[in-house]
Scaffold this active site. Structure first.
Site, short mmCIF file in Angstrom:
data_model
loop_
_atom_site.label_atom_id
_atom_site.label_comp_id
_atom_site.label_asym_id
_atom_site.label_seq_id
_atom_site.Cartn_x
_atom_site.Cartn_y
_atom_site.Cartn_z
N LYS A 293 -3.18 -2.55 7.93
CA LYS A 293 -3.31 -4.01 7.97
C LYS A 293 -2.29 -4.66 7.04
CE LYS A 293 -5.26 -7.06 10.34
NZ LYS A 293 -4.82 -7.09 11.73
N TYR B 45 0.36 -0.02 15.35
CA TYR B 45 -0.55 -0.22 14.23
C TYR B 45 -0.26 0.79 13.13
CZ TYR B 45 -4.56 -0.82 11.32
OH TYR B 45 -5.35 -1.07 10.22
N ASP C 127 0.88 -1.17 0.00
CA ASP C 127 0.00 0.00 0.00
C ASP C 127 0.91 1.22 0.00
OD1 ASP C 127 -1.55 2.17 0.65
OD2 ASP C 127 -2.43 1.29 2.46
C1 F6R Z 1 -7.32 -0.54 7.79
C2 F6R Z 1 -7.27 0.78 7.21
C3 F6R Z 1 -8.19 1.84 7.70
C4 F6R Z 1 -7.46 2.85 8.60
C5 F6R Z 1 -8.42 3.97 9.04
C6 F6R Z 1 -7.71 5.05 9.84
O1 F6R Z 1 -6.31 -1.34 7.26
O2 F6R Z 1 -6.49 1.04 6.33
O3 F6R Z 1 -9.31 1.32 8.36
O4 F6R Z 1 -6.92 2.19 9.72
O5 F6R Z 1 -9.02 4.56 7.93
O6 F6R Z 1 -6.66 5.52 9.06
P1 F6R Z 1 -5.76 6.76 9.45
O7 F6R Z 1 -5.19 6.47 10.81
O8 F6R Z 1 -4.73 6.79 8.36
O9 F6R Z 1 -6.67 7.96 9.44
MG MG Z 2 -4.20 -2.44 2.19
MG MG Z 3 -3.74 0.67 3.83
#
Ligand code: F6R
Ligand code: MG
Ligand code: MG
Length: 367
Positions: free
Chosen positions: A234, A231, A11
Site C-alpha cells: 500500500k 500490487y 517501507d
Molecule cells: C498491505 C500489506 C499486507 C500484505 C499481505 C501479503 O499493505 O502490507 O496486507 O499485502 O501481508 O503480503 P505478501 O504478499 O508480502 O505475503
Molecule cells: Mg506500509
Molecule cells: Mg508494507
C-alpha cells in the site's frame, strides 16, 4: 527565514510480516540523520515509524525537491534495507521500486511531502503518517479541517480564514505526467466535493490560504501500483499541515479524525476499513491492519525542531480507537463482498484479475 520541511517515508522491511521495522533499522536511520546534522545537510530531523514504514522528518534550507535531500533519504532507505536483509526481515526494500536513484524519490516508491515556508514567529505544524492506506485517506480530513465549519470553526470566527482555501487536486490515474486542478472554497465547494468523493483517483496535493497566499498543507500523492504496474504494497501516505493563527487551529485539523472514516487499505491494500488514530511508533496487527494514522506536532524555529507532541496519545482518542475497531469489525463481517473488499478498478493490480480471466474463458454466451 526560509525553511524547508521534508517528510519522506518508506517501507524497507519489517519483523514477522508487514507490521513494524526492527529497532536496528530505526537506529540505522537515526545514525544517518545524526551524520547529516553534523555535516550541515540538515538543520534538524526526526526518525519515527508508523506500522511498517520509517518516516524521516527533515528540516533544511535547500527548498523542495532538492536532489541532496532526496538522495540522503533514498540512501538511508537503502541502508535500512541492508539491515533488514542482514536480519532476515520480511519485505526488505519493499518500497524501493527502482534500482538506481535518479535525483528525486518521487516515482521511485517512497512517499514524500515537502513545503518551503517563511517561518512565522511561532511555526506550529503537524506531520501525519499513515500505514495500510492510500493517499486518498487525507481527502476527507483535509477537506473537512480546512473547508467545513463543522470542524474549522475559524472559517466563521477568525477573519483571516473567512475567504477560505485553495485546493490543488491531482488525478492520480494519469501517469504520464502530473495532472492537477486548482479549485477554491467557498466558490468551488461542490466541484471539489465531486472530485474528492473518489479518494482512489482524485487526491488533495496542496492547500493554500486564499487571504494570505500562504501554503497550509501538502500531502504525498504517490500510488505504488501506478509505479510498479502491479500490487506491491500500500502507498502509506504522509502529510504536513501548518496550524494556528491564520491557519486552522491544531484541534480543528485533528477534529475530522474523530469520524474514524472508512478508507481503502488494510489487508493486501484491498479492503475498506475505519482509520484508527494511533500513537507514534504503533504497529500493525489485526487483518494486516487496521489502517493507522499518527499525528505529531512540532514548532520549528530557525531550522530547529521542538520535541514532538503525540496528538493521538491522549485519552479522547481511546474512545475513537474503540469506535474505529467497531466500525472495522462491522465491515469485516461482510468479508470479501463489496464494498468490504475494494472496487474493481482497484483490484486490477492484484491477482484477482488472473482468476477472473480464467473464469471469463469458461463463460458461455446464451444465444
Ligand atoms: C498491505 C500489506 C499486507 C500484505 C499481505 C501479503 O499493505 O502490507 O496486507 O499485502 O501481508 O503480503 P505478501 O504478499 O508480502 O505475503
Ligand atoms: Mg506500509
Ligand atoms: Mg508494507
Amino acid at each position: 527565514m526560509k525553511t524547508t520541511i521534508s517528510v519522506i517515508k518508506a517501507d524497507t522491511g519489517s519483523i514477522g510480516g508487514h507490521n513494524r521495522p526492527s529497532d536496528a533499522m530505526v537506529t540505522k536511520a537515526k545514525d544517518r540523520v545524526a551524520e547529516a546534522l553534523k555535516t550541515g545537510l540538515l538543520s534538524d530531523a526526526r526518525v519515527t515509524f508508523t506500522g511498517d514504514d520509517i518516516a524521516l522528518l527533515m528540516i533544511h534550507g535547500k527548498g523542495t525537491d532538492h536532489p541532496d535531500i532526496h538522495k540522503f533519504a533514498w540512501d538511508t532507505f537503502v541502508e535500512t534495507t541492508k539491515i533488514a536483509k542482514s536480519q532476515g526481515l520480511y519485505g526488505a526494500g519493499q518500497d524501493l521500486l527502482k534500482d538506481a536513484f535518479s535525483g528525486n524519490v518521487r516515482g521511485m516508491g517512497p512517499g514524500s511531502a515537502e513545503m518551503e515556508i517563511e517561518e512565522r514567529t511561532a511555526e506550529p505544524f503537524v506531520v501525519f503518517a499513515g500505514d495500510k492506506c492510500g493517499p486518498g485517506v487525507f481527502n476527507y480530513p483535509l477537506f473537512a479541517g480546512f473547508a467545513d465549519p463543522y470542524h474549522n470553526a475559524g472559517l466563521l470566527l477568525a477573519p483571516e480564514m473567512h475567504t477560505g482555501f485553495t485546493f490543488t487536486i491531482m488525478d492520480v490515474n494519469h501517469t504520464e505526467h502530473d495532472k492537477v486542478i486548482t479549485l477554491r472554497v467557498p466558490e468551488d465547494y461542490y466541484d471539489i466535493c465531486t472530485l474528492l468523493r473518489d479518494p482512489n483517483r482524485y487526491i488533495i496535493e496542496k492547500v493554500v490560504e486564499n487571504a494570505t497566499g500562504l501554503i497550509a498543507s501538502v500531502a504525498s500523492t504517490s500510488r505504488l501500483h501506478n509505479i510498479a504496474g502491479k500490487y506491491v504494497g500500500k502507498d502509506d501516505p504522509v502529510a504536513i499541515v501548518r496550524t494556528q493563527k491564520q491557519f486552522p487551529s491544531t484541534g480543528e485539523i485533528l477534529s475530522p479524525w474523530a469520524l474514524a472514516h472508512y478508507t481503502l487499505g488494510d489487508n493486501r491494500g484491498s479492503h475498506h476499513v475505519a482509520v484508527m488514530p494511533v500513537k507514534q511508533n504503533s504497529i500493525i496487527s489485526f487483518f494486516d491492519g487496521p489502517t493507522v494514522m499518527s499525528a505529531a506536532g512540532y514548532c520549528v524555529h530557525e531550522g530547529k525542531l521542538t520535541e514532538a507532541v503525540d496528538y493521538f496519545d491522549q485519552p479522547f482518542w481511546d474512545y475513537i480507537r474503540e469506535k474505529a475497531t467497531k466500525k472495522t469489525l462491522m465491515i469485516r463481517e461482510q468479508g470479501f463482498f463489496n464494498p468490504a473488499m475494494g472496487p474493481q478498478d482497484e483490484m486490477e493490480y492484484t491477482g484477482v484479475m488472473e482468476n477472473l480471466k480464467r473464469l471469463d474463458a469458461k463463460f458461455v454466451a446464451r444465444k
